[in-house]
Design a protein around this motif. Structure first.
Motif, PDB file in Angstrom:
ATOM      1  N   PHE A  52      42.571  34.640  29.398  1.00  0.00           N
ATOM      2  CA  PHE A  52      42.247  35.803  28.559  1.00  0.00           C
ATOM      3  C   PHE A  52      40.738  35.858  28.304  1.00  0.00           C
ATOM      4  O   PHE A  52      40.121  36.907  28.441  1.00  0.00           O
ATOM      5  N   SER A  53      40.175  34.699  27.961  1.00  0.00           N
ATOM      6  CA  SER A  53      38.741  34.633  27.642  1.00  0.00           C
ATOM      7  C   SER A  53      37.857  34.897  28.849  1.00  0.00           C
ATOM      8  O   SER A  53      36.712  35.336  28.699  1.00  0.00           O
ATOM      9  N   GLU A  54      38.354  34.648  30.044  1.00  0.00           N
ATOM     10  CA  GLU A  54      37.575  34.868  31.259  1.00  0.00           C
ATOM     11  C   GLU A  54      37.534  36.343  31.659  1.00  0.00           C
ATOM     12  O   GLU A  54      36.501  36.828  32.127  1.00  0.00           O
ATOM     13  N   PHE A  55      38.624  37.049  31.489  1.00  0.00           N
ATOM     14  CA  PHE A  55      38.694  38.428  31.966  1.00  0.00           C
ATOM     15  C   PHE A  55      38.329  39.476  30.920  1.00  0.00           C
ATOM     16  O   PHE A  55      37.802  40.539  31.261  1.00  0.00           O
ATOM     17  N   THR A  56      38.609  39.223  29.665  1.00  0.00           N
ATOM     18  CA  THR A  56      38.467  40.251  28.634  1.00  0.00           C
ATOM     19  C   THR A  56      37.027  40.692  28.369  1.00  0.00           C
ATOM     20  O   THR A  56      36.786  41.896  28.242  1.00  0.00           O
ATOM     21  N   PRO A  57      36.044  39.797  28.287  1.00  0.00           N
ATOM     22  CA  PRO A  57      34.692  40.266  27.965  1.00  0.00           C
ATOM     23  C   PRO A  57      34.138  41.294  28.961  1.00  0.00           C
ATOM     24  O   PRO A  57      33.599  42.327  28.539  1.00  0.00           O
ATOM     25  N   MET A  58      34.283  41.039  30.246  1.00  0.00           N
ATOM     26  CA  MET A  58      33.737  41.992  31.226  1.00  0.00           C
ATOM     27  C   MET A  58      34.485  43.321  31.179  1.00  0.00           C
ATOM     28  O   MET A  58      33.880  44.379  31.335  1.00  0.00           O
TER      29      MET A  58
END
Length: 125
Positions: A52-58
């Motif tokens: 979740f943390s890898e995909f959500t910011p971008m």
């Protein structure tokens, strides 16, 4: 700026906090402060949170830029909803061990990301 961007952000924050608490609770319950050892529940909790943390910011950054440039509230609501459902599906797959939910979740994550990329390229160039 559309109000929909706020709703998407709030939805994503709820998921993030839920996954964070779950990872912390599972870590505490397992007694492992660092690493995951061979504890499958902890590995799954950490990866659900990490993915979740890898995909959500971008996604969120690209959606905010699309919102600023296009003012297309329907697009923001539609893609934000698809992304949220994808992230929920992916997280659920990690806990329920259902591979189809993981595939659906990743498709519903990647399609909005790629759509934002295409939309931004069209808007900017």
């Amino acid at each position: 700026m559309c109000n929909n961007i706020y709703y998407v952000t709030i939805g994503l924050l709820f998921i993030f906090i839920g996954l964070s608490f779950n990872a912390a609770y599972t870590r505490r319950k397992s007694g492992l402060a660092i690493g995951e050892g061979n504890n499958e529940k902890l590995i799954r909790a950490v990866r659900a949170h990490g993915n979740f943390s890898e995909f959500t910011p971008m996604f969120l950054i690209s959606l905010i830029i699309v919102d600023q440039l296009s003012k297309n509230c329907d697009y923001v609501a539609c893609l934000g909803s698809i992304f949220i459902l994808g992230r929920v599906s992916h997280a659920a797959s990690m806990f329920l061990k259902k591979g189809i939910l993981r595939v659906v979740g990743m498709m519903m994550t990647m399609i909005p990301l790629v759509s934002n990329l295409i939309y931004l390229v069209i808007l900017v160039f």
